[in-house]
Motif scaffolding. Sequence first.
Motif, PDB file in Angstrom:
ATOM      1  N   LEU A  72       0.847  -1.458  -0.129  1.00  0.00           N
ATOM      2  CA  LEU A  72       0.187  -0.047  -0.017  1.00  0.00           C
ATOM      3  C   LEU A  72       0.881   1.186  -0.042  1.00  0.00           C
ATOM      4  O   LEU A  72       0.763   2.216  -0.983  1.00  0.00           O
ATOM      5  N   THR A  73       1.909   1.178   0.703  1.00  0.00           N
ATOM      6  CA  THR A  73       2.478   2.501   0.891  1.00  0.00           C
ATOM      7  C   THR A  73       3.387   2.710  -0.382  1.00  0.00           C
ATOM      8  O   THR A  73       3.711   3.774  -0.842  1.00  0.00           O
ATOM      9  N   GLU A  74       3.859   1.360  -1.060  1.00  0.00           N
ATOM     10  CA  GLU A  74       4.329   1.547  -2.451  1.00  0.00           C
ATOM     11  C   GLU A  74       3.548   2.438  -3.491  1.00  0.00           C
ATOM     12  O   GLU A  74       4.061   3.159  -4.108  1.00  0.00           O
ATOM     13  N   GLN A  75       2.490   2.090  -3.367  1.00  0.00           N
ATOM     14  CA  GLN A  75       1.510   2.690  -4.293  1.00  0.00           C
ATOM     15  C   GLN A  75       1.252   4.246  -3.970  1.00  0.00           C
ATOM     16  O   GLN A  75       1.072   4.959  -4.968  1.00  0.00           O
ATOM     17  N   LEU A  76       1.257   4.334  -2.845  1.00  0.00           N
ATOM     18  CA  LEU A  76       1.280   5.810  -2.326  1.00  0.00           C
ATOM     19  C   LEU A  76       2.485   6.625  -2.521  1.00  0.00           C
ATOM     20  O   LEU A  76       2.399   7.978  -2.159  1.00  0.00           O
ATOM     21  N   GLY A  77       3.458   5.886  -2.681  1.00  0.00           N
ATOM     22  CA  GLY A  77       4.983   6.599  -2.930  1.00  0.00           C
ATOM     23  C   GLY A  77       5.459   6.879  -1.169  1.00  0.00           C
ATOM     24  O   GLY A  77       6.209   8.029  -1.190  1.00  0.00           O
ATOM     25  N   ALA A  78       4.950   6.152  -0.327  1.00  0.00           N
ATOM     26  CA  ALA A  78       5.584   6.234   1.038  1.00  0.00           C
ATOM     27  C   ALA A  78       6.219   5.309   1.699  1.00  0.00           C
ATOM     28  O   ALA A  78       5.981   4.779   2.753  1.00  0.00           O
ATOM     29  N   GLN A  79       7.232   4.485   0.870  1.00  0.00           N
ATOM     30  CA  GLN A  79       7.554   3.512   1.404  1.00  0.00           C
ATOM     31  C   GLN A  79       8.384   3.687   2.706  1.00  0.00           C
ATOM     32  O   GLN A  79       8.804   2.524   3.329  1.00  0.00           O
ATOM     33  N   SER A  80       9.101   4.833   2.937  1.00  0.00           N
ATOM     34  CA  SER A  80       9.610   4.951   4.094  1.00  0.00           C
ATOM     35  C   SER A  80       8.767   4.765   5.345  1.00  0.00           C
ATOM     36  O   SER A  80       9.550   4.646   6.503  1.00  0.00           O
ATOM     37  N   PHE A  81       7.612   5.136   5.384  1.00  0.00           N
ATOM     38  CA  PHE A  81       6.714   4.824   6.546  1.00  0.00           C
ATOM     39  C   PHE A  81       6.196   3.314   6.694  1.00  0.00           C
ATOM     40  O   PHE A  81       5.421   2.907   7.443  1.00  0.00           O
ATOM     41  N   THR A  82       6.752   2.230   5.939  1.00  0.00           N
ATOM     42  CA  THR A  82       6.159   0.900   5.983  1.00  0.00           C
ATOM     43  C   THR A  82       6.504   0.261   7.378  1.00  0.00           C
ATOM     44  O   THR A  82       5.676  -0.223   7.994  1.00  0.00           O
ATOM     45  N   GLY A  83       7.860   0.573   7.690  1.00  0.00           N
ATOM     46  CA  GLY A  83       8.334  -0.203   9.021  1.00  0.00           C
ATOM     47  C   GLY A  83       7.390   0.347  10.133  1.00  0.00           C
ATOM     48  O   GLY A  83       6.791  -0.253  10.953  1.00  0.00           O
ATOM     49  N   GLY A  84       7.261   1.708  10.274  1.00  0.00           N
ATOM     50  CA  GLY A  84       6.517   2.260  11.618  1.00  0.00           C
ATOM     51  C   GLY A  84       4.993   1.910  11.496  1.00  0.00           C
ATOM     52  O   GLY A  84       4.320   1.406  12.556  1.00  0.00           O
ATOM     53  N   ALA A  85       4.355   1.754  10.195  1.00  0.00           N
ATOM     54  CA  ALA A  85       2.983   1.360  10.327  1.00  0.00           C
ATOM     55  C   ALA A  85       2.547  -0.175  10.465  1.00  0.00           C
ATOM     56  O   ALA A  85       1.925  -0.318  11.107  1.00  0.00           O
ATOM     57  N   SER A  86       3.682  -0.901  10.204  1.00  0.00           N
ATOM     58  CA  SER A  86       3.376  -2.468  10.135  1.00  0.00           C
ATOM     59  C   SER A  86       3.757  -2.777  11.747  1.00  0.00           C
ATOM     60  O   SER A  86       3.022  -3.706  12.359  1.00  0.00           O
ATOM     61  N   VAL A  87       4.741  -2.121  12.264  1.00  0.00           N
ATOM     62  CA  VAL A  87       5.071  -2.282  13.618  1.00  0.00           C
ATOM     63  C   VAL A  87       4.152  -1.966  14.633  1.00  0.00           C
ATOM     64  O   VAL A  87       3.765  -2.665  15.673  1.00  0.00           O
ATOM     65  N   LEU A  88       3.440  -0.869  14.500  1.00  0.00           N
ATOM     66  CA  LEU A  88       2.545  -0.229  15.032  1.00  0.00           C
ATOM     67  C   LEU A  88       1.142  -1.051  15.151  1.00  0.00           C
ATOM     68  O   LEU A  88       0.438  -1.444  16.024  1.00  0.00           O
ATOM     69  N   ALA A  89       0.765  -1.626  14.027  1.00  0.00           N
ATOM     70  CA  ALA A  89      -0.404  -2.537  13.602  1.00  0.00           C
ATOM     71  C   ALA A  89      -0.095  -3.903  14.441  1.00  0.00           C
ATOM     72  O   ALA A  89      -0.978  -4.460  15.170  1.00  0.00           O
ATOM     73  N   VAL A  90       1.229  -4.423  14.401  1.00  0.00           N
ATOM     74  CA  VAL A  90       1.482  -5.649  15.266  1.00  0.00           C
ATOM     75  C   VAL A  90       1.348  -5.473  16.789  1.00  0.00           C
ATOM     76  O   VAL A  90       0.689  -6.095  17.424  1.00  0.00           O
ATOM     77  N   ILE A  91       1.912  -4.172  17.124  1.00  0.00           N
ATOM     78  CA  ILE A  91       1.861  -3.927  18.705  1.00  0.00           C
ATOM     79  C   ILE A  91       0.628  -3.709  19.451  1.00  0.00           C
ATOM     80  O   ILE A  91       0.014  -4.119  20.325  1.00  0.00           O
ATOM     81  N   GLN A  92      -0.117  -2.847  18.520  1.00  0.00           N
ATOM     82  CA  GLN A  92      -1.319  -2.317  18.931  1.00  0.00           C
ATOM     83  C   GLN A  92      -2.464  -3.109  18.735  1.00  0.00           C
ATOM     84  O   GLN A  92      -3.456  -3.473  19.665  1.00  0.00           O
ATOM     85  N   GLN A  93      -2.608  -3.902  17.525  1.00  0.00           N
ATOM     86  CA  GLN A  93      -3.809  -4.815  17.266  1.00  0.00           C
ATOM     87  C   GLN A  93      -3.435  -6.630  17.290  1.00  0.00           C
ATOM     88  O   GLN A  93      -4.152  -6.996  17.974  1.00  0.00           O
ATOM     89  N   ALA A  94      -2.654  -6.599  16.433  1.00  0.00           N
ATOM     90  CA  ALA A  94      -2.347  -8.315  16.079  1.00  0.00           C
ATOM     91  C   ALA A  94      -1.995  -8.819  17.427  1.00  0.00           C
ATOM     92  O   ALA A  94      -2.292  -9.972  17.782  1.00  0.00           O
ATOM     93  N   SER A  95      -0.811  -8.383  18.119  1.00  0.00           N
ATOM     94  CA  SER A  95      -0.050  -9.080  19.183  1.00  0.00           C
ATOM     95  C   SER A  95      -1.323  -9.417  20.361  1.00  0.00           C
ATOM     96  O   SER A  95      -1.225 -10.452  20.816  1.00  0.00           O
ATOM     97  N   PRO A  96      -2.046  -8.385  20.651  1.00  0.00           N
ATOM     98  CA  PRO A  96      -2.765  -8.715  21.706  1.00  0.00           C
ATOM     99  C   PRO A  96      -4.058  -9.640  21.548  1.00  0.00           C
ATOM    100  O   PRO A  96      -4.358 -10.652  22.227  1.00  0.00           O
ATOM    101  N   LEU A  97      -4.416  -9.564  20.071  1.00  0.00           N
ATOM    102  CA  LEU A  97      -5.595 -10.482  19.866  1.00  0.00           C
ATOM    103  C   LEU A  97      -4.982 -11.715  19.501  1.00  0.00           C
ATOM    104  O   LEU A  97      -5.843 -13.027  19.856  1.00  0.00           O
ATOM    105  N   ILE A  98      -3.681 -12.069  19.098  1.00  0.00           N
ATOM    106  CA  ILE A  98      -3.364 -13.384  18.916  1.00  0.00           C
ATOM    107  C   ILE A  98      -3.056 -13.890  20.284  1.00  0.00           C
ATOM    108  O   ILE A  98      -3.488 -15.185  20.530  1.00  0.00           O
ATOM    109  N   VAL A  99      -2.511 -13.334  21.210  1.00  0.00           N
ATOM    110  CA  VAL A  99      -2.251 -13.908  22.592  1.00  0.00           C
ATOM    111  C   VAL A  99      -3.726 -14.409  23.203  1.00  0.00           C
ATOM    112  O   VAL A  99      -3.918 -15.311  23.544  1.00  0.00           O
ATOM    113  N   ALA A 100      -4.796 -13.553  23.116  1.00  0.00           N
ATOM    114  CA  ALA A 100      -5.943 -13.739  23.776  1.00  0.00           C
ATOM    115  C   ALA A 100      -6.844 -14.832  22.949  1.00  0.00           C
ATOM    116  O   ALA A 100      -7.258 -15.761  23.667  1.00  0.00           O
ATOM    117  N   LEU A 101      -6.626 -14.988  21.801  1.00  0.00           N
ATOM    118  CA  LEU A 101      -7.159 -16.096  21.025  1.00  0.00           C
ATOM    119  C   LEU A 101      -6.437 -17.507  21.159  1.00  0.00           C
ATOM    120  O   LEU A 101      -7.219 -18.305  21.531  1.00  0.00           O
TER     121      LEU A 101
END
Length: 282
Positions: A94-123
Amino acid sequence: MTAPPPVRPPGEATGEPGEKTRRKRPPSRLLAPLRQTGQLFALALAVARAVFRRPFQVREFIEQFWFVASVTILPAALVSIPFGAVIALQVGSLTEQLGAQSFTGGASVLAVIQQASPLIVALLIAGAAGSAICADLGSRKIREELDAMEVMGISPVQRLVVPRVLATMFVAVLLNGLVSVVGTLGGYFFNVIMQDGTPGAYLASFSALAQLPDLYIGELKALIFGFIAGIVAAYRGLNPRGGPKGVGDAVNQSVVITFMLLFAVNMILTAIYLQIVPPKGG
């Protein structure tokens, strides 16, 4: 002589005024979910109060902590790798399509820490540990062990439920850190290797967008999700219906109810967090 009045079966109307209003009606089925919801909240309150009562079952807590951790550590680590990879690949595309490849790391890590990680553990805790807790308490209930404990003056909530709920909460918090690290490393690997990203840009975007409250909300979610998983499993295990078959049904119901509550609570916590905590640099 006059003939005696006919004998009517119990519950049959006699035709007298007000007869239908005097007959006892069964409770409405619409009230059953509300009643069970109230009982679930009552159990949660009883567990919260029993935590501070003595004696605390230290041995039972350690045994349950080890059991919950042993059945969830490996699956959590294995599941977090593809989760982090999928998030990194999707965000990177998605960031490549928008021309914002430099923000890939921050967006993906925030998604993992805030959303994916707690849900994976709880499930995983709800599916592996919660089902085992529900089955254990349910089998004790149908064997009347819990009734025997109450006769002897021992509270099943304090003796059995409190150590299990605390074990799920502590394991959820610890596993959340493990899943966050493994998911972040998986996202880093797939972004750098498969999408030709640079390690410096990945780390720089993460440090530019992430902040400590992002980690705090992830740990808080894991703590609350572990409490919900333990309470729901304990409630269904303490209230089975229909003997051994009812225990199996209670296990299935506990997992489904926990999943539904987790997603609803996650939405509420995320909305509150985004309203309270401003974005970094905002």
